[in-house]
Design an enzyme around this catalytic site. Structure first.
Site, mmCIF file in Angstrom:
data_model
loop_
_atom_site.group_PDB
_atom_site.id
_atom_site.type_symbol
_atom_site.label_atom_id
_atom_site.label_comp_id
_atom_site.label_asym_id
_atom_site.label_seq_id
_atom_site.Cartn_x
_atom_site.Cartn_y
_atom_site.Cartn_z
ATOM 1 N N VAL B 14 0.845 -1.201 0.000
ATOM 2 C CA VAL B 14 0.000 0.000 0.000
ATOM 3 C C VAL B 14 0.877 1.246 0.000
ATOM 4 O O VAL B 14 1.894 1.291 0.697
ATOM 5 C CB VAL B 14 -0.927 -0.039 1.230
ATOM 6 C CG1 VAL B 14 -1.744 1.235 1.350
ATOM 7 C CG2 VAL B 14 -1.847 -1.254 1.129
ATOM 8 N N ASP B 15 0.504 2.251 -0.772
ATOM 9 C CA ASP B 15 1.329 3.456 -0.863
ATOM 10 C C ASP B 15 0.760 4.592 -0.007
ATOM 11 O O ASP B 15 -0.165 4.375 0.775
ATOM 12 C CB ASP B 15 1.508 3.870 -2.327
ATOM 13 C CG ASP B 15 0.202 4.322 -2.978
ATOM 14 O OD1 ASP B 15 -0.740 4.723 -2.264
ATOM 15 O OD2 ASP B 15 0.141 4.293 -4.215
ATOM 16 N N GLN B 16 1.312 5.781 -0.149
ATOM 17 C CA GLN B 16 0.893 6.841 0.769
ATOM 18 C C GLN B 16 -0.466 7.441 0.432
ATOM 19 O O GLN B 16 -0.994 8.240 1.196
ATOM 20 C CB GLN B 16 1.975 7.924 0.908
ATOM 21 C CG GLN B 16 2.192 8.787 -0.312
ATOM 22 C CD GLN B 16 3.296 9.819 -0.069
ATOM 23 O OE1 GLN B 16 4.131 9.662 0.811
ATOM 24 N NE2 GLN B 16 3.298 10.870 -0.854
ATOM 25 N N MET B 17 -1.054 7.037 -0.699
ATOM 26 C CA MET B 17 -2.464 7.394 -0.952
ATOM 27 C C MET B 17 -3.388 6.453 -0.168
ATOM 28 O O MET B 17 -4.602 6.626 -0.195
ATOM 29 C CB MET B 17 -2.797 7.258 -2.446
ATOM 30 C CG MET B 17 -2.266 8.360 -3.324
ATOM 31 S SD MET B 17 -3.024 8.256 -4.970
ATOM 32 C CE MET B 17 -1.667 8.916 -5.955
#
Lengths: 140, 140, 140, 140
Positions: B14-17
């Site tokens: 999972v990324d920072q969005m």
């Protein structure tokens, strides 16, 4: 001898806390270690392809002190801590390149393997090219 | 024949969005493709190790429709779209397992290679085990 | 306008066929895309942090032509193919930097999202900074 | 209390030596740790989303004893080693599920953070749910 590489944190490396996911540091350490070998006069690619000599990670110790974030420019410093008959230990400091803050320290130990992936002595030419220095940063 | 695998989204993906980073889907598709081969009666591991037969990804098309988030349970459906003399194309639908929503569709084409990594005909035993079905979900 | 980044393939990116695992290309494309934005005068980090404006990947098409290997130095060329009211499409060519061979081509489409992750118009200042050029390399 | 997860090694995880690249173990440990929290009665997702409570990795020690290969089925055992006022340490053993061989051991320490990412005390309800056990496998 101590070498430095730089890395700009990319989007794939950051998690939903907005900081670099901890496993990614190991890849940066690997890149720095290969750069040290290259600057010492041998590329790891040649060690594998031409000499049939492999280095496999046997131990990792990492301490995370401050977070790295997306688009941060980092500096990874790498040096040789120990050279044994069958293993090498590298030390590392990961720093924020602009703020000069220490973000993480690490030690990675590698075992020397033959083409058949059995433990093998480090060739003398190789261990002579790996100059051990005292830790410039505390990593233990 | 259509197979299904499930995957729970982990923190590294999972990324920072707060959503899954797009490159990770390709790994899930790979896992589903290997499961299809296994259920069809051959493991990809054996194809490589025993027959010296390799499948290399030559083309990828992915459409992302809805985001997947940390801890979501996903279902990946996979089927064979086309079998040629030297290539195979797989179709995929990635769904949210609990909400039954379609998150992404994909097509991945692979080329058949020999042990020397040159293009090679798909062995007849292999292509016979890969039953082409009409797309159950629109992927183009 | 067309930008170039370089990347040396590291050990984590290579699979047991001895070639780069296909999913890793998407990370290099992301890095090149962010570099294009930076050279066009805006960093993606600022777009997110200061304007609350996000770009989410909605579609990916990748063609793999030749394999990249460990320690290869690669060049990624990136340009803007299309700018719509709510989306941008980038074109890419991945080349072996020393042999000047084309290894892969790609198209990545991104949707413009608001801070609430709903579709949003691309701000005029942003779309004006993204100069569309004809594909220098065939990517379709 | 000790939990177990299983993982089948996929193609993206294996390097050109034909063994799992060392950084991937950290992802499996993360998955096991989240499963332990889930079985202890709280999902990490809820800790973050509902309580605004974060666990950030502060230290990692990993020893690699035997290699894992493509398609191997692995078992990851995870337990709580220590619970302090602001940190938790987990112990891990990674085993080959069919051969029951120990492949790696690990310790991962996490710090408790508030929503503002400053150090915070572990909530009592959380630390009570984390039963410390003596190491079933030597990890130091």
């Amino acid at each position: 001898m101590q070498i430095e590489t730089t890395h700009r944190v990319n989007y794939s490396e950051v998690d939903q806390m907005g900081v670099v996911y901890h496993a990614n540091y190991l890849v940066w350490l690997d890149v720095a270690r290969c750069e040290l070998l290259r600057q010492a006069g041998m590329s790891y690619k040649e060690l594998e392809a031409e000499r049939g000599f492999f280095l496999a990670v046997s131990e990792v110790r990492l301490r995370y002190k401050r977070a790295a974030r997306y688009d941060d420019l980092l500096r990874v410093r790498c040096w040789v801590r120990e050279v044994g008959s069958r293993k090498v230990a590298f030390g590392y400091a990961v720093e924020h390149a602009e703020r000069n803050e220490l973000l993480a320290t690490a030690v990675v130990e590698l075992m020397s393997l033959s083409r058949e992936f059995t433990p093998a002595r480090l060739p003398a030419e190789v261990s002579q090219m790996l100059p051990v220095i005292p830790d410039p940063v505390r990593v233990d």
